[in-house]
Design a protein around this motif. Structure first.
Motif, PDB file in Angstrom:
ATOM      1  N   HIS A   3       0.841  -1.203   0.000  1.00 45.21           N
ATOM      2  CA  HIS A   3       0.000   0.000   0.000  1.00 45.21           C
ATOM      3  C   HIS A   3       0.873   1.249   0.000  1.00 45.21           C
ATOM      4  O   HIS A   3       0.636   2.192  -0.775  1.00 45.21           O
ATOM      5  CB  HIS A   3      -0.923  -0.026   1.218  1.00 45.21           C
ATOM      6  N   GLU A   4       1.887   1.261   0.856  1.00 48.20           N
ATOM      7  CA  GLU A   4       2.771   2.421   0.952  1.00 48.20           C
ATOM      8  C   GLU A   4       3.587   2.624  -0.321  1.00 48.20           C
ATOM      9  O   GLU A   4       3.956   3.751  -0.666  1.00 48.20           O
ATOM     10  CB  GLU A   4       3.696   2.259   2.158  1.00 48.20           C
ATOM     11  N   ALA A   5       3.860   1.524  -1.047  1.00 41.26           N
ATOM     12  CA  ALA A   5       4.586   1.622  -2.312  1.00 41.26           C
ATOM     13  C   ALA A   5       3.677   2.086  -3.449  1.00 41.26           C
ATOM     14  O   ALA A   5       4.143   2.274  -4.564  1.00 41.26           O
ATOM     15  CB  ALA A   5       5.219   0.271  -2.654  1.00 41.26           C
ATOM     16  N   GLU A   6       2.379   2.261  -3.150  1.00 43.49           N
ATOM     17  CA  GLU A   6       1.366   2.763  -4.092  1.00 43.49           C
ATOM     18  C   GLU A   6       1.021   1.768  -5.199  1.00 43.49           C
ATOM     19  O   GLU A   6       0.783   2.140  -6.344  1.00 43.49           O
ATOM     20  CB  GLU A   6       1.800   4.113  -4.688  1.00 43.49           C
ATOM     21  N   LEU A   7       0.984   0.480  -4.845  1.00 44.68           N
ATOM     22  CA  LEU A   7       0.477  -0.529  -5.765  1.00 44.68           C
ATOM     23  C   LEU A   7      -1.003  -0.286  -6.016  1.00 44.68           C
ATOM     24  O   LEU A   7      -1.757  -0.012  -5.083  1.00 44.68           O
ATOM     25  CB  LEU A   7       0.681  -1.930  -5.173  1.00 44.68           C
ATOM     26  N   ASP A   8      -1.429  -0.400  -7.268  1.00 42.49           N
ATOM     27  CA  ASP A   8      -2.836  -0.144  -7.588  1.00 42.49           C
ATOM     28  C   ASP A   8      -3.738  -1.347  -7.340  1.00 42.49           C
ATOM     29  O   ASP A   8      -4.869  -1.190  -6.886  1.00 42.49           O
ATOM     30  CB  ASP A   8      -2.968   0.302  -9.042  1.00 42.49           C
ATOM     31  N   SER A   9      -3.270  -2.553  -7.673  1.00 41.73           N
ATOM     32  CA  SER A   9      -4.128  -3.725  -7.466  1.00 41.73           C
ATOM     33  C   SER A   9      -3.287  -4.986  -7.385  1.00 41.73           C
ATOM     34  O   SER A   9      -2.141  -5.025  -7.866  1.00 41.73           O
ATOM     35  CB  SER A   9      -5.160  -3.862  -8.600  1.00 41.73           C
ATOM     36  N   VAL A  10      -3.860  -5.994  -6.761  1.00 44.03           N
ATOM     37  CA  VAL A  10      -3.174  -7.279  -6.640  1.00 44.03           C
ATOM     38  C   VAL A  10      -4.118  -8.380  -7.096  1.00 44.03           C
ATOM     39  O   VAL A  10      -5.311  -8.378  -6.741  1.00 44.03           O
ATOM     40  CB  VAL A  10      -2.700  -7.524  -5.181  1.00 44.03           C
ATOM     41  N   GLN A  11      -3.597  -9.287  -7.911  1.00 41.56           N
ATOM     42  CA  GLN A  11      -4.375 -10.445  -8.348  1.00 41.56           C
ATOM     43  C   GLN A  11      -3.767 -11.693  -7.723  1.00 41.56           C
ATOM     44  O   GLN A  11      -2.565 -11.944  -7.850  1.00 41.56           O
ATOM     45  CB  GLN A  11      -4.363 -10.579  -9.869  1.00 41.56           C
ATOM     46  N   ILE A  12      -4.613 -12.459  -7.049  1.00 37.43           N
ATOM     47  CA  ILE A  12      -4.164 -13.669  -6.359  1.00 37.43           C
ATOM     48  C   ILE A  12      -4.742 -14.882  -7.069  1.00 37.43           C
ATOM     49  O   ILE A  12      -5.946 -14.926  -7.367  1.00 37.43           O
ATOM     50  CB  ILE A  12      -4.606 -13.657  -4.888  1.00 37.43           C
ATOM     51  N   THR A  13      -3.889 -15.858  -7.343  1.00 39.94           N
ATOM     52  CA  THR A  13      -4.358 -17.104  -7.949  1.00 39.94           C
ATOM     53  C   THR A  13      -4.843 -18.033  -6.843  1.00 39.94           C
ATOM     54  O   THR A  13      -4.094 -18.358  -5.914  1.00 39.94           O
ATOM     55  CB  THR A  13      -3.240 -17.784  -8.747  1.00 39.94           C
ATOM     56  N   PHE A  14      -6.089 -18.444  -6.948  1.00 38.96           N
ATOM     57  CA  PHE A  14      -6.718 -19.290  -5.928  1.00 38.96           C
ATOM     58  C   PHE A  14      -7.553 -20.335  -6.662  1.00 38.96           C
ATOM     59  O   PHE A  14      -8.485 -19.998  -7.374  1.00 38.96           O
ATOM     60  CB  PHE A  14      -7.594 -18.434  -5.010  1.00 38.96           C
ATOM     61  N   TYR A  15      -7.204 -21.596  -6.481  1.00 39.58           N
ATOM     62  CA  TYR A  15      -7.812 -22.639  -7.293  1.00 39.58           C
ATOM     63  C   TYR A  15      -9.154 -23.139  -6.780  1.00 39.58           C
ATOM     64  O   TYR A  15     -10.037 -23.463  -7.572  1.00 39.58           O
ATOM     65  CB  TYR A  15      -6.855 -23.832  -7.409  1.00 39.58           C
ATOM     66  N   SER A  16      -9.313 -23.211  -5.459  1.00 40.89           N
ATOM     67  CA  SER A  16     -10.540 -23.838  -4.972  1.00 40.89           C
ATOM     68  C   SER A  16     -10.776 -23.552  -3.490  1.00 40.89           C
ATOM     69  O   SER A  16      -9.822 -23.371  -2.714  1.00 40.89           O
ATOM     70  CB  SER A  16     -10.468 -25.358  -5.173  1.00 40.89           C
ATOM     71  N   HIS A  17     -12.063 -23.528  -3.142  1.00 37.27           N
ATOM     72  CA  HIS A  17     -12.445 -23.444  -1.730  1.00 37.27           C
ATOM     73  C   HIS A  17     -12.057 -24.719  -0.985  1.00 37.27           C
ATOM     74  O   HIS A  17     -11.932 -24.730   0.249  1.00 37.27           O
ATOM     75  CB  HIS A  17     -13.963 -23.278  -1.622  1.00 37.27           C
ATOM     76  N   ASP A  18     -11.864 -25.803  -1.723  1.00 38.10           N
ATOM     77  CA  ASP A  18     -11.527 -27.105  -1.154  1.00 38.10           C
ATOM     78  C   ASP A  18     -10.008 -27.180  -0.961  1.00 38.10           C
ATOM     79  O   ASP A  18      -9.260 -27.174  -1.947  1.00 38.10           O
ATOM     80  CB  ASP A  18     -11.985 -28.213  -2.104  1.00 38.10           C
ATOM     81  N   PRO A  19      -9.517 -27.252   0.276  1.00 37.06           N
ATOM     82  CA  PRO A  19      -8.067 -27.276   0.513  1.00 37.06           C
ATOM     83  C   PRO A  19      -7.359 -28.396  -0.234  1.00 37.06           C
ATOM     84  O   PRO A  19      -6.247 -28.212  -0.734  1.00 37.06           O
ATOM     85  CB  PRO A  19      -7.946 -27.459   2.029  1.00 37.06           C
ATOM     86  N   ARG A  20      -7.994 -29.561  -0.336  1.00 37.81           N
ATOM     87  CA  ARG A  20      -7.342 -30.689  -1.004  1.00 37.81           C
ATOM     88  C   ARG A  20      -7.134 -30.405  -2.483  1.00 37.81           C
ATOM     89  O   ARG A  20      -6.062 -30.676  -3.044  1.00 37.81           O
ATOM     90  CB  ARG A  20      -8.184 -31.955  -0.817  1.00 37.81           C
ATOM     91  N   ALA A  21      -8.158 -29.845  -3.145  1.00 40.80           N
ATOM     92  CA  ALA A  21      -8.034 -29.533  -4.561  1.00 40.80           C
ATOM     93  C   ALA A  21      -7.002 -28.431  -4.793  1.00 40.80           C
ATOM     94  O   ALA A  21      -6.154 -28.529  -5.691  1.00 40.80           O
ATOM     95  CB  ALA A  21      -9.393 -29.123  -5.130  1.00 40.80           C
ATOM     96  N   HIS A  22      -7.059 -27.382  -3.970  1.00 42.74           N
ATOM     97  CA  HIS A  22      -6.122 -26.277  -4.141  1.00 42.74           C
ATOM     98  C   HIS A  22      -4.683 -26.759  -3.953  1.00 42.74           C
ATOM     99  O   HIS A  22      -3.808 -26.468  -4.792  1.00 42.74           O
ATOM    100  CB  HIS A  22      -6.426 -25.164  -3.133  1.00 42.74           C
ATOM    101  N   ASN A  23      -4.417 -27.486  -2.879  1.00 45.69           N
ATOM    102  CA  ASN A  23      -3.057 -27.930  -2.598  1.00 45.69           C
ATOM    103  C   ASN A  23      -2.526 -28.883  -3.661  1.00 45.69           C
ATOM    104  O   ASN A  23      -1.341 -28.840  -4.013  1.00 45.69           O
ATOM    105  CB  ASN A  23      -2.984 -28.596  -1.222  1.00 45.69           C
ATOM    106  N   ARG A  24      -3.391 -29.744  -4.177  1.00 44.62           N
ATOM    107  CA  ARG A  24      -2.940 -30.657  -5.238  1.00 44.62           C
ATOM    108  C   ARG A  24      -2.539 -29.861  -6.479  1.00 44.62           C
ATOM    109  O   ARG A  24      -1.516 -30.134  -7.110  1.00 44.62           O
ATOM    110  CB  ARG A  24      -4.025 -31.662  -5.583  1.00 44.62           C
TER     111      ARG A  24
END
Length: 465
Positions: free
Chosen positions: A261-282
Motif C-alpha cells: 500500500h505504501e509503495a502505491e500498488l494499484d491492485s493485486v491479483q491472487i491465484t486461488f484454485y478452490s475453496h476445497d483445501p485438497r483440490a487447491h493444494n494438489r
C-alpha cells in the motif's frame, strides 16, 4: 470494445498545432484524482502517432482498463485538465478544487484553440469530466458515444497498453525458485525460464523505457514476484504507471500488504484454485491453502484492490462454491480461465485435467448468474474456448488474443515476448539492448499484432502446442 466520442475523427493540422504538439504531446501525460481515498481515478493521455500533415487520435486510458480515443480538441482539454490537476500533487482534491481546475483548464484551452467558443469549451470540459467519472465508477455513461475495437485502433498505436514484467524466474542458480510447483504452470520448463534475473537497477531501467514508450500499465509477475526482496522498491519506482501484482498470495502478511500500500500498488491479483483445501493444494503442488487464504484476507483488510483468478479444470469444476467462499470473504472482482497449453500445462499431468469448451461454458453460465445475484464482477480471460455468442448472451466481455497489441511481456532476463505465456518463442528484442521502436516495428511483432487486431477470439498458443 472501446468507447469513442462522436467527435472522433482525424484532424488536419493547422497553424500553431504542431508547436503545441511538440511542447505538450511529446510524452504520456498522467494524473490521479483522489489518490488516497476510495474511487481514485487514474488517467493516462497517450499522444497520437505522428504522421506528416495529420493528427491521429490520442487515447485516454482510465484506471488502466477503459480506453477512450479522442480527437485533437478533446486531447487538448484533457491535457490541460491533467496539467492543472498535477499542481495538487500529493494533496487531497475537493470539489471546490475540481471546479478551479476545470475553470483554469478552460482558460488554457481558449488560448490554445481560439476558434472554439468559451461556452463550447466549458461544456466539453464538463462532458469529459462527467464521462471519465462514470467510466471509472462503472456507472451508466450518459455521453453520446459509440464503440471501436482495439483491433481497429491498432494502426495508431506505438506501444501496448500493458507490459507484464516477469521479475522473478522459475529457476535461479540452477534450483527451483518458487514457493509452489503448480501443475498448470505455463512458465515452468520452458526454454526462457532459466534466464538469470536482472538486478534492481536493470529493472528500473526497463520501467523507465516503458514509460518513455508510452506504456501506461505494468504488471509485476513471474514466476512468483514476491520472491524478490526489492519488489517494494520496484513498485515505488513504477508509481507513474497503473501497477498490478500477480501473486499466489503466500507472502502477503499484514506487514507485507501495508508495504505494498505504501509503495502505491494499484491492485493485486491472487491465484486461488478452490475453496476445497485438497483440490487447491494438489493443483499448486504444495500445502499452501491456509497461507493463500490468509494472504487474501490480509490484502482485503489493508484496503488493496484485490481480484482473484481461478484457472478452471476437472478438479475445481464446482467453481460456484469457490465463488460463495470468496463472496463471504468480501471479494468483488474475480476472473476465471481455461488452461494455457504451454510449459507445464502442456504436459500429460495437466492436459488430463483440462475441461472441454462445453464444460467451461456450463461452469461460466452458473458463475455469471451467481455473480450477478451477489454484486460480484466476473471476467473469463481465455480466448477461443467459448463462442462469442455466449459472451453476448451473458453480457460480459469476450476475450481475444492481445499479444503485441494490448499487452506484451519482459522475461526475467530482459527479453521481450508477445505475451507472458509465449516464452518458447524467439524473443522480439531485449529491453536493455534494443530501442523500443525497433522491437515494436519488427516483422515478428507486427505479424503477432496483425493476428491480434483481427479479434478472432483465438489463442495462437493452442494451435502451436
Amino acid at each position: 470494445m472501446i468507447p469513442v466520442p462522436r467527435l472522433f475523427r482525424k484532424t488536419r493540422s493547422v497553424k500553431g498545432i504542431n508547436a503545441y504538439m511538440d511542447s505538450v504531446f511529446n510524452e504520456v501525460l498522467h494524473t490521479t484524482l483522489n489518490p488516497d481515498g476510495p474511487g481514485a481515478i487514474r488517467i493516462h493521455l497517450i499522444p497520437p502517432k505522428r504522421e506528416e500533415n495529420t493528427l491521429n487520435p490520442s487515447i485516454a486510458i482510465i484506471n488502466g482498463t477503459d480506453i477512450l480515443p479522442v480527437n485533437f480538441a478533446w486531447a487538448v482539454i484533457l491535457a490541460e485538465m491533467i496539467r492543472e490537476t498535477n499542481h495538487y500533487d500529493g494533496k487531497e482534491i475537493g470539489e471546490e478544487d475540481v471546479r478551479g481546475i476545470l475553470d483554469r483548464a478552460a482558460e488554457n484551452v481558449r488560448r490554445i484553440i481560439p476558434v472554439l467558443s468559451e461556452k463550447r469549451i466549458k461544456n466539453d470540459i464538463q462532458i469529459i469530466y462527467r464521462t471519465i467519472k462514470q467510466i471509472a465508477y462503472r456507472e451508466e455513461v450518459t455521453t453520446d458515444i459509440h464503440y471501436m475495437s482495439i483491433g481497429e485502433y491498432a494502426e495508431y498505436m506505438s506501444a501496448p497498453h500493458r507490459m507484464d514484467l516477469m521479475v522473478s524466474a522459475m529457476t535461479k542458480q540452477g534450483r527451483w525458485h518458487c514457493n509452489q510447483k503448480c501443475v498448470h504452470c505455463y512458465a515452468a520448463d520452458q526454454e526462457l525460464s532459466g534466464e538469470e534475473e536482472l538486478s534492481t537497477g536493470e529493472w528500473k531501467q526497463i520501467l523507465d523505457k516503458c514509460r518513455a514508450a508510452g506504456i501506461p500499465q505494468v504488471t509485476f509477475t513471474g514466476g512468483e514476484p514476491t520472491m524478490r526482496s526489492d519488489l517494494f522498491e520496484l513498485i515505488s519506482h513504477a508509481r507513474w504507471f497503473i501497477s498490478r501484482l500477480n501473486t499466489n498470495g503466500i507472502k502477503l502478511t499484514k506487514d507485507y500488504c501495508r508495504a505494498l500500500h505504501e509503495a502505491e500498488l494499484d491492485s493485486v491479483q491472487i491465484t486461488f484454485y478452490s475453496h476445497d483445501p485438497r483440490a487447491h493444494n494438489r493443483l499448486v503442488g504444495a500445502d499452501r491453502y491456509e497461507d493463500t487464504v490468509r494472504g487474501m484476507e490480509n490484502a482485503l483488510a489493508e484496503g488493496l484492490s484485490v481480484s482473484i483468478n481461478t484457472p478452471l479444470c476437472t478438479l475445481n469444476r464446482d467453481y460456484v462454491k469457490t465463488l460463495e467462499f470468496l463472496h463471504d470473504k468480501g471479494v468483488i472482482y474475480v476472473t476465471c480461465s481455461g488452461l494455457i497449453t504451454t510449459g507445464n500445462a502442456a504436459l500429460e499431468a495437466s492436459e488430463g485435467l483440462q475441461l472441454t469448451g462445453e464444460e467451461l461454458e456450463k461452469i461460466l453460465r452458473e458463475a455469471v448468474s451467481f455473480c450477478n445475484e451477489n454484486g460480484m464482477e466476473i471476467a473469463f480471460t481465455s480466448p477461443g474456448w467459448i463462442s462469442q455468442e455466449v459472451f453476448e448472451q451473458l453480457n460480459i466481455p469476450s476475450p481475444s488474443c492481445g499479444a503485441c497489441l494490448s499487452n506484451m511481456a519482459v522475461t526475467p532476463g530482459g527479453n521481450v515476448v508477445p505475451c507472458q505465456s509465449w516464452l518458447s518463442d524467439r524473443p522480439l528484442g531485449n529491453m536493455l539492448r534494443d530501442d523500443w521502436e525497433s522491437i515494436w516495428e519488427c516483422r515478428a511483432c507486427s505479424a503477432h499484432r496483425d493476428f491480434s487486431s483481427d479479434m478472432t477470439g483465438e489463442c495462437p498458443l493452442r494451435r502451436y502446442c
